[in-house]
Design an enzyme around this catalytic site. Structure first.
Site, PDB file in Angstrom:
ATOM      1  NE  ARG A  28     -35.061  -3.230 -13.069  1.00 24.70           N
ATOM      2  CZ  ARG A  28     -36.355  -2.969 -13.186  1.00 24.70           C
ATOM      3  NH1 ARG A  28     -36.879  -1.954 -12.503  1.00 24.70           N
ATOM      4  NH2 ARG A  28     -37.128  -3.673 -13.970  1.00 24.70           N
ATOM      5  CB  CYS A  49     -40.891   6.047  24.973  1.00 19.63           C
ATOM      6  SG  CYS A  49     -41.331   6.311  26.716  1.00 19.63           S
ATOM      7  CD  GLU A  76     -24.361 -14.602 -14.794  1.00 21.53           C
ATOM      8  OE1 GLU A  76     -24.176 -13.471 -14.306  1.00 21.53           O
ATOM      9  OE2 GLU A  76     -24.800 -14.781 -15.955  1.00 21.53           O
ATOM     10  CB  CYS A 124     -39.334   4.296  29.680  1.00 22.60           C
ATOM     11  SG  CYS A 124     -39.978   3.035  28.568  1.00 22.60           S
ATOM     12  CE1 TYR A 147     -26.630  -8.695 -13.678  1.00 15.62           C
ATOM     13  CE2 TYR A 147     -25.533  -8.566 -11.547  1.00 15.62           C
ATOM     14  CZ  TYR A 147     -26.623  -8.277 -12.353  1.00 15.62           C
ATOM     15  OH  TYR A 147     -27.686  -7.567 -11.852  1.00 15.62           O
ATOM     16  CE  LYS A 173     -33.166 -12.106  -8.240  1.00 14.57           C
ATOM     17  NZ  LYS A 173     -33.144 -11.136  -7.134  1.00 14.57           N
ATOM     18  CB  CYS A 198     -44.303   4.174  26.036  1.00 13.88           C
ATOM     19  SG  CYS A 198     -42.990   3.025  26.504  1.00 13.88           S
ATOM     20  CE  LYS A 216     -35.500 -14.236  -4.873  1.00 16.35           C
ATOM     21  NZ  LYS A 216     -36.581 -13.251  -4.850  1.00 16.35           N
ATOM     22  CG  ASP A 260     -30.993  -8.578  -1.907  1.00 11.65           C
ATOM     23  OD1 ASP A 260     -31.534  -7.833  -2.750  1.00 11.65           O
ATOM     24  OD2 ASP A 260     -31.485  -8.805  -0.789  1.00 11.65           O
ATOM     25  CE  LYS A 305     -27.882 -13.305 -16.597  1.00 12.48           C
ATOM     26  NZ  LYS A 305     -26.751 -12.350 -16.492  1.00 12.48           N
ATOM     27  CB  SER A 360     -37.879  -7.191 -13.606  1.00 13.36           C
ATOM     28  OG  SER A 360     -39.092  -7.411 -14.308  1.00 13.36           O
ATOM     29  CG  LEU A 361     -33.869 -11.612 -14.139  1.00  9.77           C
ATOM     30  CD1 LEU A 361     -32.773 -12.166 -13.240  1.00  9.77           C
ATOM     31  CD2 LEU A 361     -33.740 -12.183 -15.546  1.00  9.77           C
ATOM     32  CG  ASP A 380      -2.060  -0.969   1.099  1.00 11.49           C
ATOM     33  OD1 ASP A 380      -2.194  -1.550   0.011  1.00 11.49           O
ATOM     34  OD2 ASP A 380      -2.823  -1.141   2.065  1.00 11.49           O
ATOM     35  CE1 TYR A 381       5.371   5.520   2.733  1.00 11.81           C
ATOM     36  CE2 TYR A 381       7.058   4.364   1.464  1.00 11.81           C
ATOM     37  CZ  TYR A 381       6.624   5.480   2.167  1.00 11.81           C
ATOM     38  OH  TYR A 381       7.443   6.566   2.287  1.00 11.81           O
ATOM     39  CD  GLU A 382       6.582  -1.268  -3.158  1.00 12.34           C
ATOM     40  OE1 GLU A 382       7.672  -1.388  -3.758  1.00 12.34           O
ATOM     41  OE2 GLU A 382       5.800  -2.220  -2.965  1.00 12.34           O
ATOM     42  CG  PHE A 383      -1.564   2.050  -4.650  1.00 16.31           C
ATOM     43  CD1 PHE A 383      -1.950   1.420  -5.820  1.00 16.31           C
ATOM     44  CD2 PHE A 383      -2.350   3.097  -4.186  1.00 16.31           C
ATOM     45  CE1 PHE A 383      -3.084   1.818  -6.518  1.00 16.31           C
ATOM     46  CE2 PHE A 383      -3.485   3.514  -4.871  1.00 16.31           C
ATOM     47  CZ  PHE A 383      -3.848   2.862  -6.042  1.00 16.31           C
ATOM     48  CB  CYS A 437     -43.484   4.007  30.879  1.00 18.91           C
ATOM     49  SG  CYS A 437     -43.107   5.097  29.482  1.00 18.91           S
TER      50      CYS A 437
END
Length: 666
Positions: free
Chosen positions: A134, A422, A111, A428, A223, A113, A404, A310, A115, A286, A80-81, A31-34, A407
């Site tokens: 979308r 509340c 593939e 409470c 994808y 799915k 509430c 699903k 979320d 697909k 949509s699917l 990371d330092y070199e980067f 209480c």
């Protein structure tokens, strides 16, 4: 090599290293070199603004403010699917395909799915041109500035043979680890945590300040490519090509030669998906051949050549028996659905989150409804939909409570907030118990021998009404309680006594001042040194403290204005709880770094991080938690993150090595 060529070479190198780190997870430089290469590039770009490039690696940190997101029409509609929930559904889907195509040999790309928040990114001549949500499928919002901050999305493509223009689709996701970290920070300051990774990722794309988006650990899984004259003829080859161009196309994708292999893929991931670092709720199947896809075409809503399977165990339906309401330590009310027990993701689920009144109204959730329950990244499942076809005829709309449940106080709802509260902060029971549980927690007073259930037991038996009462507990009072033996009671009392040595910064966090998390408590303790100075600080004094904003300052003021809080603090003082910073005498202390603020990042050879911070403070310097315009130096070790380097360079903060720091204090 001329300046322009040097700049271009550095950009190409940094894009390659960025891809190795964020996409392949195989860095080949430190990371330092980067960071040093990035700093060199930024210096050259500042000296030669004529070579500015909006897609340069130096532009990743964000900072652009978008007040209104422009609506953009998708050049290629985002469909949509169709969903399927059984293997029989997939067999029927294949039969429909075969009727259109004839008896041809089909291959499928399988593939996972994901979320997340769907995104379409346009590239022209190998450069990121635009990113659009979308939306309704026909048009979405231009979120280009925010998407550019996501490190796994290439700003400039690698390789060759890419079309002059094309779109690539995918999901913006928030991995579980990042989601949990964000929620933990909210919980520590008494705020309501985010409901799930997907909504949080989606909401992040619409933040007005892209620098805030850059702070969130978003990722992007891509994808599907669409455009004219694509240099491949199948979906699977498209994924392979996308990886060569620098995209993070998930490697879990697999080519299936028949539906039997599709089923094997589904069965495998139905078990192993819980090992993934992000949410997935199914498999997308697909037709692999683009020629066959073209022949099959689309329905009004979905492509005929793709279908989503699903996972059953992640989404089920059951009956909503009742709704109860929980009260948190800040007074926030959370409605909870009590369900007919149902198996979900390997466990029996009896409850699900309803989040707030708006969610109940939006879904029109009623007692007796058949509801769909989903388990994502949240702690408990949530209701995502209602099956209105099964609603009882005598069903009545849900009326959110006004008092509430604990209480009976009248609930309040502040403007702009989703939750009801509340206001009976000191009377409470769940709020009192929650504050004491926070007080004893590991990052606060760290009281051994005392857990959350025991706190509730002590409160319900009238032994404690606030956290100051803990310091008056005696063994003989605790012994009669359920599950309390002599040793347990003695350990509890000893644990409370031992907590008197806990440093002031932890005590301040333990008090449970709203919005004062662990980091803020440290800053306030270091600045004011003792509770008296803090309690007398004005609003303006507090705001002037580094990283203390208006909201935190007002909360601190309100806490100390309350008479009961002041009484509790005086009691805690009398018991010997630490309410001032104990300054340790250091004979080697100097003022060489007086007035200088340092940020420490990375791994060091001659110091541990804590020792390095102590060395800074021992020599009169100040240690900051994040880089700002007030930072004088960043001490950079191995594996320093590139985002910090970009921030330092943006603000022209000096970056020094461990050896450079040693020279400063010698």
């Amino acid at each position: 090599m001329d300046i322009q060529q040097t700049i271009q070479t550095l950009r190409e190198e940094l894009n390659l290293h960025n891809h190795n780190y964020y996409v392949l997870d195989k860095p080949i430089i430190s990371d330092y070199e980067f960071d040093q290469k990035l700093k060199q590039l930024e210096d050259l770009e500042k000296k030669h603004p004529e070579y500015f490039d909006e897609n340069s690696p130096t532009q990743r940190v964000g900072g652009t403010i978008t007040k209104n997101f422009q609506t953009v029409t998708h050049e290629h509609r985002m469909y949509s699917l169709d969903n399927s929930y059984s293997k029989e559904d997939l067999i029927e889907w294949e039969n429909r395909i075969q009727k259109v195509l004839g008896n041809v040999t089909l291959e499928y790309t399988c593939e996972l799915k994901y979320d997340g928040a769907s995104i379409s990114i346009t590239y022209e001549n190998g450069r990121l041109k635009r990113a659009v949500t979308r939306g309704d499928g026909y048009q979405g919002d231009d979120v280009t500035n925010n998407v550019k901050t996501i490190k796994s999305i290439p700003l400039q493509l690698s390789g060759t043979n890419f079309p002059d223009k094309f779109d690539i689709r995918g999901e913006i996701i928030l991995p579980f680890a990042g989601f949990e970290k964000m929620n933990q920070e909210l919980i520590e300051i008494g705020e309501t945590p985010y409901s799930n990774p997907r909504n949080t990722a989606s909401g992040s794309l619409k933040l007005q300040d892209s620098s805030e988006v850059a702070k969130r650990p978003l990722d992007c899984l891509l994808y599907f490519l669409i455009g004219n004259n694509l240099p491949f003829k199948t979906q699977y080859d498209g994924l392979e090509m996308a990886r060569k161009w620098g995209f993070k196309a998930p490697k879990e994708a697999k080519l299936a030669r028949n539906l039997g292999e599709v089923f094997e893929y589904i069965d495998y991931w139905d078990i192993h998906r819980h090992t993934l670092p992000y949410e997935t709720d199914g498999v997308v199947v697909k037709v692999n051949s683009f020629q066959h896809q073209d022949e099959l075409g689309f329905t009004a809503k979905s492509p005929r050549w793709a279908i989503a399977y699903k996972f059953k165990s992640e989404q089920v339906f059951t009956i909503l028996n009742s709704i109860s309401y929980q009260v948190g330590r800040t007074g926030a009310i959370t409605p909870v659905a009590n369900l007919e027990p149902v198996q979900l993701a390997g466990t029996i689920v009896k409850r699900a989150s309803l989040h707030n009144a708006d969610q109940i109204e939006k879904l029109d959730i009623r007692i007796g409804d058949t509801v769909f329950v989903e388990k994502g990244g949240e702690i408990i499942p949530k209701i995502i939909a209602v099956d209105f076809t099964k609603r009882p005829k005598n069903s009545l709309p849900t009326i959110y409570i006004t008092q509430c449940p604990e209480c009976n106080s009248e609930l309040v709802r502040n403007e702009g907030e989703a939750n009801h509260y509340c206001p009976n902060f000191y009377g409470c029971p769940p709020q009192i118990i929650g504050r004491i549980q926070h007080f004893i927690s590991r990052k606060a007073m760290d009281i051994e021998g005392l857990g959350g259930e025991t706190v509730a037991l002590l409160f319900n038996n009238g032994l404690v009404r606030n956290y100051a009462d803990l310091y008056e507990l005696k063994v003989e009072q605790i012994l009669p309680l359920d599950r309390m033996a002599q040793k347990s009671a003695e350990n509890l009392v000893k644990g409370v006594e031992k907590s008197k040595t806990i440093p002031f910064e932890n005590v301040l966090f333990a008090l449970g001042i709203r919005f004062v998390g662990e980091t803020v408590a440290k800053k306030l303790a270091k600045h004011y040194k003792n509770i008296d100075a803090l309690s007398q600080a004005s609003l303006m004094d507090l705001i002037l403290v580094d990283e203390i904003g208006d909201r935190i300052a007002k909360s601190v003021i309100e806490f100390f204005e309350n008479k009961e809080n002041r009484i509790i603090i005086e009691r805690l003082k009398s018991y010997g709880v630490q309410f001032e910073v104990v300054e340790k005498v250091n004979l080697n202390a100097t003022n060489k770094l007086l007035g200088k603020t340092f940020v420490v990042s990375g791994v060091f050879e001659q110091f541990s991080r804590d020792d390095l911070k102590k060395a800074i403070e021992d020599n009169g310097g100040k240690v900051g938690s994040s880089i700002s315009s007030k930072t004088d130096y960043v001490v950079a070790g191995e594996n320093m993150g590139p985002a910090k380097l970009e921030k330092a360079n943006q603000l022209k903060v000096a970056i020094i090595s461990e050896d450079d720091f040693i020279k400063l204090i010698q």
